[in-house]
Write an enzyme that holds these catalytic residues in place. Structure first.
Site, mmCIF file in Angstrom:
data_model
loop_
_atom_site.group_PDB
_atom_site.id
_atom_site.type_symbol
_atom_site.label_atom_id
_atom_site.label_comp_id
_atom_site.label_asym_id
_atom_site.label_seq_id
_atom_site.Cartn_x
_atom_site.Cartn_y
_atom_site.Cartn_z
ATOM 1 N N ASP A 1 0.798 -1.050 -0.055
ATOM 2 C CA ASP A 1 -0.047 0.271 0.026
ATOM 3 C C ASP A 1 1.009 0.988 0.096
ATOM 4 O O ASP A 1 1.481 1.556 1.025
ATOM 5 C CB ASP A 1 -0.953 -0.010 1.291
ATOM 6 N N HIS A 2 1.212 1.693 -1.099
ATOM 7 C CA HIS A 2 2.235 2.803 -1.142
ATOM 8 C C HIS A 2 1.830 4.159 -0.408
ATOM 9 O O HIS A 2 3.040 4.674 -0.124
ATOM 10 C CB HIS A 2 2.351 3.224 -2.661
ATOM 11 N N HIS B 1 -5.913 2.670 1.521
ATOM 12 C CA HIS B 1 -5.116 4.049 1.796
ATOM 13 C C HIS B 1 -5.785 4.537 2.973
ATOM 14 O O HIS B 1 -4.891 4.926 3.858
ATOM 15 C CB HIS B 1 -5.105 4.820 0.504
#
Ligand SMILES: NC(=O)c1ccc[n+]([C@@H]2O[C@H](COP(=O)([O-])OP(=O)(O)OC[C@H]3O[C@@H](n4cnc5c(N)ncnc54)[C@H](OP(=O)(O)O)[C@@H]3O)[C@@H](O)[C@H]2O)c1
Length: 482
Positions: free
Chosen positions: A177-178, A240
């Protein structure tokens, strides 16, 4: 200030989907920067893999063009880029067939850290994992990196977890999950757990509410086909925004260690209250003077997929019961801005009289643009004329605070290096992803059951009017998106 660079061990990184958008835009530029910073050893190799037949030289040329496009002139100089390209190889491999696998296996270097980056459609994760095992490429040193979306509901996420578990131990699986790789997001943990200042106030007694906003100005663009099956809830909230909420709400882990951190995040997800229909607003952008509507962009004039969602979320635990978390995210909004705002309660009594202008202390953590933090405090307005109060911002931009020259690494730079180091702290664990889907699924199921239609909103606005009501009815208001 010069960032300290600790080189990682020699490694081979195989990027499946190396010719795709994500590899060209994010993964390869991130690797080039880390190489230029001296973090990648000279013996490291990056092996691009996709079905298209081409030589290593041709692939290098396409990577060179991608670096020019996405790093621009500000990135590493030409000599460093050329040295980086020397580290790159290419093998044509089909995830769903057997061609190319023997060539990939022949490149293996025993004893070296080997990471497989699945930058391909999730439908290929299973076939890739199965072939990696069958062709003898999986060793105790292997790691696998999987991109989002990790499933589209609890059932598919479970199936994906089971598939990966057949070939890899959980300690070998890195679900990206950047958002977790963003500098500011990690700073959130530093602010909370490296300072005594905030933690005593970090609970329902002192925090009035929390707002988490991830606003984009762009529409669905070329991702229409994918996005229309997903929507803002699946594409942004389940992963996110949920991760941001967890980092704000979690208890201090006993160590900054992968499982200690992820155990605490999981407890938060499990404590989330179910969301009632009155606590969620869906929106879909309408056409504007210069832009098409959502429905026109996804080429489905009947589409009921949301490009915007706002929710009021409660957490049933001792720390947070009574403090709402308001989440919102959407496309084609007024500005591109992501932030977390923690608004504290008013002091119990004003010694300056009932009429004193009062603004709650608010800690704002900006994720983009201009990563940084602002703390709104009340001070006395300067000059004579009595005690007039005014709110001012203690404002810190990370780029300035850390010396204007410092490059704040892109999330992918940090996350890929963490994979090589074997540090899973900033990656989602399987049970965490499943818990997030278990909370999200009933919300989406409710929309489907009632054939809910999203509210239209104007492009360039802050979202649908009903989202304003969602927070106004509690006597609060959204922060301006700017
Ligand atoms: N792009 C983004 O910004 C973004 C952001 C977050 C997550 N993701 C996720 O990242 C993954 C990749 O996205 P993308 O945008 O890069 O996709 P993409 O541009 O469509 O690229 C797909 C890649 O997969 C390769 N490929 C397709 N079928 C294959 C097969 N059978 N065997 C081997 N390689 C195959 C393609 O090359 P060939 O056709 O030559 O095989 C290409 O390199 C997806 O899961 C996506 O959801 C993307």
């Amino acid at each position: 200030m010069v960032a300290r660079v600790i080189p990682v061990d020699p490694f081979d990184l195989v990027i499946f989907g190396a010719t795709g958008d994500l590899a060209r835009r994010k993964i390869l530029p991130a690797l080039c920067r880390r190489f230029a910073e001296g973090q990648m050893p000279e013996t490291a190799r990056i092996i691009g893999a996709a079905r298209s037949a081409m030589s290593t030289e041709t692939f290098r040329q396409s990577v060179r063009e991608a670096l020019d496009e996405f790093l621009g002139a500000s990135g590493p100089d030409a000599a460093r880029r050329a040295a980086f390209l020397e580290r790159i190889h290419y093998i044509a491999v089909d995830a769903t067939g057997d061609s190319g696998w023997a060539d990939l296996a022949a490149l293996q270097r025993p004893g070296i850290v080997q990471a497989f980056y699945f930058s391909v459609s999730p439908s290929l994760f299973g076939p890739l994992a199965e072939r990696l095992t069958r062709f003898g490429l999986v060793t105790p040193q292997s790691r696998v990196v999987v991109e989002k979306p990790f499933g589209e509901n609890l059932e598919t996420a479970r199936a994906l977890n089971r598939t990966l578990a057949r070939h890899f131990a959980e300690t070998q699986i890195y679900r990206i999950d950047h958002y977790l790789g963003k500098e500011t997001v990690q700073n959130l943990m530093a602010v909370r757990f490296a300072n005594i200042l905030f933690e005593p106030l970090w609970n329902a007694r002192f925090v009035d509410h929390v707002q988490i906003t991830v606003a984009e100005t762009v529409g669905v663009g070329g991702r229409g086909a994918y996005y229309d099956k997903s929507g803002a809830m699946r594409d942004m909230v389940q992963n996110h925004l949920m991760q941001l909420l967890c980092l704000i709400a979690m208890e201090p882990p006993h160590r900054f260690d992968p499982d200690a951190v992820r155990d605490e995040k999981l407890k938060v997800i499990n404590a989330l209250d179910p969301v009632r229909p009155s606590q969620v607003v869906r929106g879909q952008y309408a056409a504007g003077p210069d832009s098409a509507s959502y429905q026109a962009e996804v080429e489905d004039l009947q589409s009921t997929t949301e490009s915007y969602v706002a929710l009021k979320v409660g957490i049933s635990n001792w720390r947070w019961k009574g403090t709402p978390f308001y989440l919102r995210t959407g496309k084609r909004l007024r500005a591109r801005a992501s932030e977390i705002a923690v608004t504290f309660r008013d002091p119990p009594h004003s010694i300056f009289g009932e009429d004193a202008p009062w603004k709650a202390n608010t800690l704002v953590i900006r994720l983009q643009p201009d990563e940084g933090m602002t703390l709104k405090v009340m001070i006395k307005e300067p000059g004579p004329g009595g005690m007039r109060l005014k709110d001012v911002a203690l404002d810190m931009s990370f780029a300035d605070a850390l010396g204007g020259e410092t490059h704040i690494p892109d999330a992918y730079e940090r996350l890929i290096m963490d994979v090589i180091r074997g540090n899973q702290t900033l990656f989602m664990r399987g049970d965490e992803v499943e818990a997030a889907w278990a909370w999200t699924d009933p919300i989406i199921a409710g929309w489907q059951r009632t054939a809910d239609r999203p509210m239209p909103y104007d492009p360039g606005s802050s979202g649908p009017d009903s989202a304003l009501k969602l927070i106004h009815q509690d006597g609060r208001s959204w922060r301006e998106i700017r």
